[in-house]
Motif scaffolding. Sequence first.
Motif, PDB file in Angstrom:
ATOM      1  N   GLY A   1      48.155  20.238 -44.282  1.00  0.00           N
ATOM      2  CA  GLY A   1      46.980  20.254 -43.409  1.00  0.00           C
ATOM      3  C   GLY A   1      47.332  20.546 -41.966  1.00  0.00           C
ATOM      4  O   GLY A   1      46.473  20.909 -41.168  1.00  0.00           O
ATOM      5  N   MET A   2      48.621  20.407 -41.617  1.00  0.00           N
ATOM      6  CA  MET A   2      49.046  20.654 -40.230  1.00  0.00           C
ATOM      7  C   MET A   2      49.276  22.134 -39.961  1.00  0.00           C
ATOM      8  O   MET A   2      49.033  22.612 -38.868  1.00  0.00           O
ATOM      9  CB  MET A   2      50.341  19.888 -39.926  1.00  0.00           C
ATOM     10  N   ALA A   3      49.791  22.844 -40.957  1.00  0.00           N
ATOM     11  CA  ALA A   3      50.092  24.270 -40.762  1.00  0.00           C
ATOM     12  C   ALA A   3      50.135  24.951 -42.119  1.00  0.00           C
ATOM     13  O   ALA A   3      50.590  24.375 -43.100  1.00  0.00           O
ATOM     14  CB  ALA A   3      51.428  24.432 -40.045  1.00  0.00           C
ATOM     15  N   LEU A   4      49.673  26.197 -42.175  1.00  0.00           N
ATOM     16  CA  LEU A   4      49.618  26.924 -43.446  1.00  0.00           C
ATOM     17  C   LEU A   4      50.990  27.095 -44.090  1.00  0.00           C
ATOM     18  O   LEU A   4      51.116  27.005 -45.308  1.00  0.00           O
ATOM     19  CB  LEU A   4      48.957  28.291 -43.237  1.00  0.00           C
ATOM     20  N   GLN A   5      52.046  27.341 -43.284  1.00  0.00           N
ATOM     21  CA  GLN A   5      53.360  27.559 -43.881  1.00  0.00           C
ATOM     22  C   GLN A   5      53.874  26.291 -44.577  1.00  0.00           C
ATOM     23  O   GLN A   5      54.715  26.366 -45.470  1.00  0.00           O
ATOM     24  CB  GLN A   5      54.388  28.056 -42.857  1.00  0.00           C
ATOM     25  N   LEU A   6      53.346  25.131 -44.203  1.00  0.00           N
ATOM     26  CA  LEU A   6      53.770  23.888 -44.845  1.00  0.00           C
ATOM     27  C   LEU A   6      53.031  23.648 -46.157  1.00  0.00           C
ATOM     28  O   LEU A   6      53.405  22.767 -46.925  1.00  0.00           O
ATOM     29  CB  LEU A   6      53.560  22.702 -43.900  1.00  0.00           C
ATOM     30  N   ALA A   7      51.992  24.436 -46.426  1.00  0.00           N
ATOM     31  CA  ALA A   7      51.210  24.283 -47.651  1.00  0.00           C
ATOM     32  C   ALA A   7      51.696  25.196 -48.776  1.00  0.00           C
ATOM     33  O   ALA A   7      51.270  25.054 -49.920  1.00  0.00           O
ATOM     34  CB  ALA A   7      49.733  24.559 -47.365  1.00  0.00           C
ATOM     35  N   ARG A   8      52.597  26.125 -48.467  1.00  0.00           N
ATOM     36  CA  ARG A   8      53.102  27.049 -49.498  1.00  0.00           C
ATOM     37  C   ARG A   8      53.778  26.273 -50.624  1.00  0.00           C
ATOM     38  O   ARG A   8      54.332  25.198 -50.411  1.00  0.00           O
ATOM     39  CB  ARG A   8      54.118  28.023 -48.899  1.00  0.00           C
ATOM     40  N   ASP A   9      53.756  26.847 -51.830  1.00  0.00           N
ATOM     41  CA  ASP A   9      54.417  26.211 -52.972  1.00  0.00           C
ATOM     42  C   ASP A   9      55.908  26.025 -52.742  1.00  0.00           C
ATOM     43  O   ASP A   9      56.489  25.037 -53.190  1.00  0.00           O
ATOM     44  CB  ASP A   9      54.209  27.031 -54.252  1.00  0.00           C
ATOM     45  N   ASP A  10      56.536  26.968 -52.034  1.00  0.00           N
ATOM     46  CA  ASP A  10      57.981  26.889 -51.821  1.00  0.00           C
ATOM     47  C   ASP A  10      58.357  26.159 -50.527  1.00  0.00           C
ATOM     48  O   ASP A  10      59.520  26.121 -50.154  1.00  0.00           O
ATOM     49  CB  ASP A  10      58.606  28.282 -51.829  1.00  0.00           C
ATOM     50  N   ALA A  11      57.369  25.566 -49.849  1.00  0.00           N
ATOM     51  CA  ALA A  11      57.651  24.842 -48.609  1.00  0.00           C
ATOM     52  C   ALA A  11      58.457  23.584 -48.912  1.00  0.00           C
ATOM     53  O   ALA A  11      58.254  22.924 -49.927  1.00  0.00           O
ATOM     54  CB  ALA A  11      56.352  24.475 -47.895  1.00  0.00           C
ATOM     55  N   LEU A  12      59.370  23.267 -48.013  1.00  0.00           N
ATOM     56  CA  LEU A  12      60.186  22.065 -48.164  1.00  0.00           C
ATOM     57  C   LEU A  12      59.341  20.817 -47.931  1.00  0.00           C
ATOM     58  O   LEU A  12      58.530  20.771 -47.003  1.00  0.00           O
ATOM     59  CB  LEU A  12      61.338  22.085 -47.151  1.00  0.00           C
ATOM     60  N   VAL A  13      59.523  19.819 -48.762  1.00  0.00           N
ATOM     61  CA  VAL A  13      58.776  18.570 -48.597  1.00  0.00           C
ATOM     62  C   VAL A  13      59.189  17.876 -47.301  1.00  0.00           C
ATOM     63  O   VAL A  13      58.357  17.369 -46.568  1.00  0.00           O
ATOM     64  CB  VAL A  13      58.995  17.637 -49.811  1.00  0.00           C
ATOM     65  N   PHE A  14      60.484  17.871 -47.022  1.00  0.00           N
ATOM     66  CA  PHE A  14      60.984  17.185 -45.838  1.00  0.00           C
ATOM     67  C   PHE A  14      61.503  18.158 -44.783  1.00  0.00           C
ATOM     68  O   PHE A  14      62.431  17.851 -44.038  1.00  0.00           O
ATOM     69  CB  PHE A  14      62.090  16.191 -46.220  1.00  0.00           C
ATOM     70  N   GLY A  15      60.892  19.325 -44.700  1.00  0.00           N
ATOM     71  CA  GLY A  15      61.285  20.303 -43.695  1.00  0.00           C
ATOM     72  C   GLY A  15      60.763  19.929 -42.316  1.00  0.00           C
ATOM     73  O   GLY A  15      60.026  18.966 -42.154  1.00  0.00           O
ATOM     74  N   ASP A  16      61.138  20.739 -41.330  1.00  0.00           N
ATOM     75  CA  ASP A  16      60.651  20.497 -39.973  1.00  0.00           C
ATOM     76  C   ASP A  16      59.224  21.035 -39.834  1.00  0.00           C
ATOM     77  O   ASP A  16      58.617  21.489 -40.818  1.00  0.00           O
ATOM     78  CB  ASP A  16      61.601  21.094 -38.930  1.00  0.00           C
ATOM     79  N   GLN A  17      58.681  21.033 -38.625  1.00  0.00           N
ATOM     80  CA  GLN A  17      57.299  21.453 -38.398  1.00  0.00           C
ATOM     81  C   GLN A  17      57.048  22.923 -38.724  1.00  0.00           C
ATOM     82  O   GLN A  17      55.922  23.325 -38.987  1.00  0.00           O
ATOM     83  CB  GLN A  17      56.896  21.180 -36.940  1.00  0.00           C
ATOM     84  N   GLU A  18      58.117  23.732 -38.740  1.00  0.00           N
ATOM     85  CA  GLU A  18      57.985  25.147 -39.082  1.00  0.00           C
ATOM     86  C   GLU A  18      58.298  25.408 -40.559  1.00  0.00           C
ATOM     87  O   GLU A  18      58.268  26.552 -41.007  1.00  0.00           O
ATOM     88  CB  GLU A  18      58.913  26.000 -38.205  1.00  0.00           C
ATOM     89  N   GLY A  19      58.661  24.368 -41.291  1.00  0.00           N
ATOM     90  CA  GLY A  19      58.969  24.535 -42.704  1.00  0.00           C
ATOM     91  C   GLY A  19      60.430  24.838 -42.998  1.00  0.00           C
ATOM     92  O   GLY A  19      60.786  25.155 -44.126  1.00  0.00           O
ATOM     93  N   ASN A  20      61.277  24.753 -41.972  1.00  0.00           N
ATOM     94  CA  ASN A  20      62.710  25.015 -42.138  1.00  0.00           C
ATOM     95  C   ASN A  20      63.461  23.724 -42.475  1.00  0.00           C
ATOM     96  O   ASN A  20      62.927  22.618 -42.315  1.00  0.00           O
ATOM     97  CB  ASN A  20      63.288  25.613 -40.848  1.00  0.00           C
ATOM     98  N   HIS A  21      64.722  23.892 -42.902  1.00  0.00           N
ATOM     99  CA  HIS A  21      65.560  22.730 -43.164  1.00  0.00           C
ATOM    100  C   HIS A  21      65.771  21.943 -41.880  1.00  0.00           C
ATOM    101  O   HIS A  21      65.905  22.523 -40.805  1.00  0.00           O
ATOM    102  CB  HIS A  21      66.941  23.161 -43.709  1.00  0.00           C
ATOM    103  N   ARG A  22      65.803  20.638 -41.999  1.00  0.00           N
ATOM    104  CA  ARG A  22      66.099  19.785 -40.845  1.00  0.00           C
ATOM    105  C   ARG A  22      67.605  19.688 -40.673  1.00  0.00           C
ATOM    106  O   ARG A  22      68.341  19.665 -41.652  1.00  0.00           O
ATOM    107  CB  ARG A  22      65.550  18.380 -41.048  1.00  0.00           C
TER     108      ARG A  22
END
Length: 134
Positions: A21-42
Motif C-alpha cells: 500500500g506504500m508503493a507499487l513496486q512493493l506490491a509486486r509478486d517478486d518484491a522482497l518481504v523485508f526489503g527497503d522502501q524501494e524494494g531492494n535488499h537491506r
Amino acid sequence: MVDLDAATVALLKAYKRERGGMALQLARDDALVFGDQEGNHRHPERFSRGFQGQLGRCERAFEKVGREALPRIRVHDLRHTHATILIAGGKPLKMVAERLGHADPAITLRVYAHVIPGNQREAADWFAVLVASA
C-alpha cells in the motif's frame, strides 16, 4: 529455502500486502518481504542496527512497567535460539542442520552439543541390563 508454518506465512503475506500500500513496486509478486522502501535488499548492518533500536524500545517499555531488562541479543542470536529450541525439543539433528543450512550435521553437533539432551543414567541402566542378560 526454509519451510514455514501456515500461520507465519499468512502473517508475512499480510505484512507484504500492507507494505504494498506504500508503493507499487512493493506490491509486486517478486518484491522482497523485508526489503527497503524501494524494494531492494537491506544492508545487513543497517538491518541489525534497526533490530537493536527495536530492542531498545522494548527495553524502555519493560522499564516503564517495572519489569526486568531484556537481555541484549543480536539478529544472529535468533538463529541460535531457533536451533536450540528444536534440539531441546528432541527434533532430529539432521533436520536442524538442514534448517540452518549446514552441509554436514557434524557442524551442527559441534556448535550445539551443549544443548543436546544427554541421559547418561538411562544409557548406563540400559547397558547394565544388556550385559546382565548376556
